[in-house]
Each structure stands twice: as C-alpha cells, then as structure tokens.
Design a protein around this motif. Structure first.
Motif, PDB file in Angstrom:
ATOM      1  N   ASP A 115       0.845  -1.193   0.000  1.00 38.17           N
ATOM      2  CA  ASP A 115       0.000   0.000   0.000  1.00 38.17           C
ATOM      3  C   ASP A 115       0.882   1.244   0.000  1.00 38.17           C
ATOM      4  OD1 ASP A 115      -1.906   1.935   0.293  1.00 38.17           O
ATOM      5  OD2 ASP A 115      -2.517   1.343   2.318  1.00 38.17           O
ATOM      6  N   ALA A 116       1.237   1.711  -1.185  1.00 41.72           N
ATOM      7  CA  ALA A 116       2.176   2.827  -1.305  1.00 41.72           C
ATOM      8  C   ALA A 116       1.538   4.176  -0.987  1.00 41.72           C
ATOM      9  CB  ALA A 116       2.773   2.858  -2.707  1.00 41.72           C
ATOM     10  N   TRP A 117       0.219   4.238  -0.855  1.00 40.90           N
ATOM     11  CA  TRP A 117      -0.451   5.521  -0.646  1.00 40.90           C
ATOM     12  C   TRP A 117      -0.985   5.696   0.768  1.00 40.90           C
ATOM     13  CZ3 TRP A 117       0.519   9.417  -3.664  1.00 40.90           C
ATOM     14  CH2 TRP A 117       0.946   9.162  -4.979  1.00 40.90           C
ATOM     15  N   GLY A 118      -0.382   4.981   1.716  1.00 38.80           N
ATOM     16  CA  GLY A 118      -0.574   5.302   3.117  1.00 38.80           C
ATOM     17  C   GLY A 118      -1.961   5.097   3.666  1.00 38.80           C
ATOM     18  N   GLY A 119      -2.639   4.012   3.270  1.00 41.92           N
ATOM     19  CA  GLY A 119      -3.928   3.707   3.863  1.00 41.92           C
ATOM     20  C   GLY A 119      -5.060   4.590   3.403  1.00 41.92           C
ATOM     21  N   GLU A 144      -3.319  12.274  -2.064  1.00 42.78           N
ATOM     22  CA  GLU A 144      -4.214  11.430  -2.851  1.00 42.78           C
ATOM     23  C   GLU A 144      -3.389  10.633  -3.857  1.00 42.78           C
ATOM     24  OE1 GLU A 144      -7.612  10.912  -2.716  1.00 42.78           O
ATOM     25  OE2 GLU A 144      -7.353  11.925  -0.788  1.00 42.78           O
ATOM     26  N   PRO A 145      -3.807   9.419  -4.173  1.00 40.16           N
ATOM     27  CA  PRO A 145      -3.054   8.614  -5.140  1.00 40.16           C
ATOM     28  C   PRO A 145      -2.823   9.338  -6.458  1.00 40.16           C
ATOM     29  CG  PRO A 145      -4.666   7.249  -4.037  1.00 40.16           C
ATOM     30  CD  PRO A 145      -4.927   8.662  -3.595  1.00 40.16           C
ATOM     31  N   ARG A 146      -1.610   9.162  -6.970  1.00 37.63           N
ATOM     32  CA  ARG A 146      -1.189   9.637  -8.283  1.00 37.63           C
ATOM     33  C   ARG A 146      -1.102  11.161  -8.366  1.00 37.63           C
ATOM     34  NH1 ARG A 146      -3.559   6.717 -13.300  1.00 37.63           N
ATOM     35  NH2 ARG A 146      -1.446   7.252 -13.968  1.00 37.63           N
ATOM     36  N   THR A 147      -0.835  11.794  -7.236  1.00 35.78           N
ATOM     37  CA  THR A 147      -0.601  13.238  -7.233  1.00 35.78           C
ATOM     38  C   THR A 147       0.855  13.506  -6.878  1.00 35.78           C
ATOM     39  OG1 THR A 147      -1.256  13.432  -4.906  1.00 35.78           O
ATOM     40  CG2 THR A 147      -2.971  13.753  -6.575  1.00 35.78           C
ATOM     41  N   ARG A 148       1.374  14.631  -7.329  1.00 38.11           N
ATOM     42  CA  ARG A 148       2.750  15.025  -7.039  1.00 38.11           C
ATOM     43  C   ARG A 148       2.765  16.046  -5.902  1.00 38.11           C
ATOM     44  NH1 ARG A 148       5.839  12.654 -10.740  1.00 38.11           N
ATOM     45  NH2 ARG A 148       5.190  12.506 -12.922  1.00 38.11           N
ATOM     46  N   PRO A 149       3.826  16.076  -5.121  1.00 35.51           N
ATOM     47  CA  PRO A 149       3.900  17.052  -4.025  1.00 35.51           C
ATOM     48  C   PRO A 149       4.031  18.475  -4.548  1.00 35.51           C
ATOM     49  CG  PRO A 149       5.991  15.903  -4.279  1.00 35.51           C
ATOM     50  CD  PRO A 149       5.026  15.223  -5.199  1.00 35.51           C
ATOM     51  N   HIS A 150       3.448  19.410  -3.814  1.00 34.49           N
ATOM     52  CA  HIS A 150       3.591  20.826  -4.175  1.00 34.49           C
ATOM     53  C   HIS A 150       3.763  21.636  -2.897  1.00 34.49           C
ATOM     54  CE1 HIS A 150       3.250  24.546  -6.351  1.00 34.49           C
ATOM     55  NE2 HIS A 150       2.296  24.948  -5.530  1.00 34.49           N
ATOM     56  N   HIS A 188       9.780   7.339   0.165  1.00 34.53           N
ATOM     57  CA  HIS A 188      10.619   8.310  -0.541  1.00 34.53           C
ATOM     58  C   HIS A 188       9.875   8.889  -1.751  1.00 34.53           C
ATOM     59  CE1 HIS A 188      13.748   6.159   1.730  1.00 34.53           C
ATOM     60  NE2 HIS A 188      14.496   7.230   1.544  1.00 34.53           N
ATOM     61  N   ASP A 189       9.916  10.204  -1.876  1.00 39.96           N
ATOM     62  CA  ASP A 189       9.295  10.961  -2.966  1.00 39.96           C
ATOM     63  C   ASP A 189       7.776  11.108  -2.829  1.00 39.96           C
ATOM     64  OD1 ASP A 189      11.633  11.619  -4.250  1.00 39.96           O
ATOM     65  OD2 ASP A 189      11.274  10.431  -6.050  1.00 39.96           O
ATOM     66  N   PHE A 190       7.122  10.290  -2.018  1.00 45.29           N
ATOM     67  CA  PHE A 190       5.667  10.371  -1.904  1.00 45.29           C
ATOM     68  C   PHE A 190       5.286  11.528  -0.980  1.00 45.29           C
ATOM     69  CE2 PHE A 190       5.911   6.491  -4.077  1.00 45.29           C
ATOM     70  CZ  PHE A 190       4.655   6.101  -4.493  1.00 45.29           C
ATOM     71  N   ASN A 191       4.767  12.584  -1.584  1.00 48.40           N
ATOM     72  CA  ASN A 191       4.437  13.834  -0.893  1.00 48.40           C
ATOM     73  C   ASN A 191       5.633  14.372  -0.107  1.00 48.40           C
ATOM     74  OD1 ASN A 191       2.325  15.702  -0.911  1.00 48.40           O
ATOM     75  ND2 ASN A 191       1.772  15.236   1.204  1.00 48.40           N
ATOM     76  N   LYS A 192       6.791  14.265  -0.729  1.00 53.72           N
ATOM     77  CA  LYS A 192       8.030  14.763  -0.131  1.00 53.72           C
ATOM     78  C   LYS A 192       8.860  15.431  -1.218  1.00 53.72           C
ATOM     79  CE  LYS A 192       8.151  10.860   3.061  1.00 53.72           C
ATOM     80  NZ  LYS A 192       6.913  10.251   2.493  1.00 53.72           N
ATOM     81  N   ASN A 193       9.591  16.478  -0.836  1.00 51.70           N
ATOM     82  CA  ASN A 193      10.575  17.022  -1.764  1.00 51.70           C
ATOM     83  C   ASN A 193      11.895  16.280  -1.555  1.00 51.70           C
ATOM     84  OD1 ASN A 193      11.955  18.249   0.448  1.00 51.70           O
ATOM     85  ND2 ASN A 193      10.732  20.124   0.247  1.00 51.70           N
ATOM     86  N   THR A 194      12.901  16.648  -2.337  1.00 52.41           N
ATOM     87  CA  THR A 194      14.170  15.918  -2.284  1.00 52.41           C
ATOM     88  C   THR A 194      14.818  16.006  -0.911  1.00 52.41           C
ATOM     89  OG1 THR A 194      14.587  16.020  -4.652  1.00 52.41           O
ATOM     90  CG2 THR A 194      16.526  15.917  -3.219  1.00 52.41           C
TER      91      THR A 194
END
Length: 286
Positions: A115-119, A144-150, A188-194
């Motif tokens: 579950d890569a999108w945290g439940g 939300e699934p398939r969204t990029r962090p901003h 890593h990378d999921f709703n996170k910047n570098t």
C-alpha cells in the motif's frame, strides 16, 4: 522474524523486491513489461538474480491516464495467478491502494499487499487481515493517489513518518494482519521534496528502532535524480549509494529495478557489518 508467503527471514537478512510494472506508461521502463511474456521473463530473471519478492503493479504512481479498478484488476489478477503457477515459491506482492483489487489478487495467490499511498483506502488492511497476507504500511503524507507534491512542509519529517507508519502497522495488527508480516516504508518521494527524502534516508535508523521491518523503495527515484542532477536512466549509482546507506542503517527490504547490482551491494554491506561471511576468503591464506 519477517514472514512472507512461505518464507521466513532473519533480522539481518536483506530481501530484494523486484519491480514488475504491468503498465504501459511507467516512469522507468515505459511499458517494457506491460505484455505478459516480457513480464514473465522479468520475473524469471529477477528470481534468478536473487529477488525473493516480485512486486506487481497495475497503475503507475505518477499522474497520467485514469486507470479504473476494473482495469487495474485486469492488468494484475490473471498475471498474479500465472506467476503463482510458474513460480510457486516466489513471494508475490501487489502494489495497489484499492481494497477491491487487493481482494482479487489475494484470491489469485498474492502474499503481500504493498500500500504505497498510506492507507487512503482503509479497507485494504482489512483485506490483508481477511486473507492472512502481509501489508506494507507507507508514509505518503496524506496525498491522494497519483498526485505530485507541491510545496509540502513538515515540522519534522521523520516524526511524521513514524507517527503515520507505526499507526498504520498497529491498526493492521489489531485488524488481524499477522504481526510478523507487516512492514513500514518511509515513502521516498511520496508527498516529499528531495530534502525530505534525503532526511528520511539519513534518519532511517529511527524507523528501524521501532522494531517493524523497514522497506525502502529508492530505485531511480526523483530525489536521486535531483540530488545528482541525472535523468532517469543515469540514476543507478546514486540509487546503489542510497541502498548501501539504508542497509547500514538497518532497512531490510529493497524495492528495485536492478536486482543483480542491488544484491551485490546488500551482500557487501552485510559482510562489512559481520552478518555474512565472504563468499571466498583465500587472500593471505595460501
């Protein structure tokens, strides 16, 4: 002790999870394993190179064309059944956030739900409990699934990771998921910047200290690319460096594209740490 499928792994035994994308638009292989036979060949090669787990995904993580639950199941369920038939001993993981897809792949023979999108769908942990399979509990920062962090911000990124992943893991066990089959993943990378992903790596020992087995999904990700200013196909060295650091800090499972290279890195770190003897030791003894 980590128990997945028919396998048990000791506390210092590193485990490779090979990525098998059942998508036409994955960021790394661009659909190379979308068709059945190339995907089955990928599984065979990954197992031969040292992967204990294959992670099958029917939807790419990033934005793109909509993939319904029905289409995701069409891409994964039959393939899981065929992998189960051809490779009875391999641990089959499926990368999904949807409970209905999770139930279908468990019926087909999956051993682990990633579950890569945290439940985001709390029913997925209930599915894992119902079928007695493993579960990966990931920090996705509420995205939300398939969204990029901003412009995402954390007061303390590792504190947030620990709060979310340990909470998800404890909920899973309370529902009936076997404790020895639950893993936590910093995402890593999921709703996170570098900078967040680098800090999560640097402080990975804090996750290990919780006692839950830690899975890391580092392979060719954007935080590696931005750190070294390298495009997707030139991120292997950075990925392997991050893998070595993660192994030294105690992560156990590694979700990867390049299995053979990762196996060498993990074996070398394990030998330096004193958990694995050298394959040969003739130098200075002749």
């Amino acid at each position: 002790m980590l128990r997945l499928g028919k396998r048990e792994f000791g506390a210092h035994e590193p485990v490779i999870m090979a990525i098998v994308n059942r998508t036409p638009d994955s960021f790394y292989d661009r659909g190379a394993t979308f068709a059945d036979e190339p995907a089955l060949a990928r599984v065979e090669r990954a197992v031969a190179e040292g992967a204990a787990i294959v992670d099958i995904g029917g939807v790419k993580a990033g934005p793109g064309e909509e993939v319904t639950a029905e289409e995701e199941a069409r891409r994964t369920v039959g393939f899981v059944a065929e992998v189960r038939r051809r490779f009875p001993d391999v641990i089959i993981s499926v990368d999904t956030w949807r409970a209905e897809v999770g139930a279908a792949v468990c019926e087909a023979g999956a051993d682990l739900l990633n579950d890569a999108w945290g439940g985001v769908d709390p029913g997925l942990a209930e599915v894992a409990a119902r079928y007695g399979v493993g579960l990966v509990c990931t920090h996705a920062g509420g995205a939300e699934p398939r969204t990029r962090p901003h412009r995402v911000a954390y007061d303390d990124v590792m504190a947030d990771i620990l709060d979310v992943t340990v909470g998800l893991a404890e909920r899973a066990v309370a529902l009936g998921v076997p404790r020895e089959s639950v893993l936590i993943d910093p995402g890593h990378d999921f709703n996170k910047n570098t900078r967040h992903s680098l800090e999560a790596t640097r402080r990975l020992d804090e996750m290990v200290a919780t006692g839950w087995p830690v899975l890391v999904s580092l392979s060719n990700k954007d935080f590696v690319g931005e750190t070294l200013d390298r495009p997707v196909k030139e991120r292997l060295i950075g990925t392997l460096a991050t893998t070595a650091v993660s192994a030294w800090l105690g992560a156990q499972v590694y979700r990867v594209h390049e299995v053979a290279e990762t196996r060498q890195v993990l074996d070398m770190v394990a030998s330096i740490a004193g958990h694995r003897p050298p394959a040969t030791a003739r130098r200075g003894l002749a």
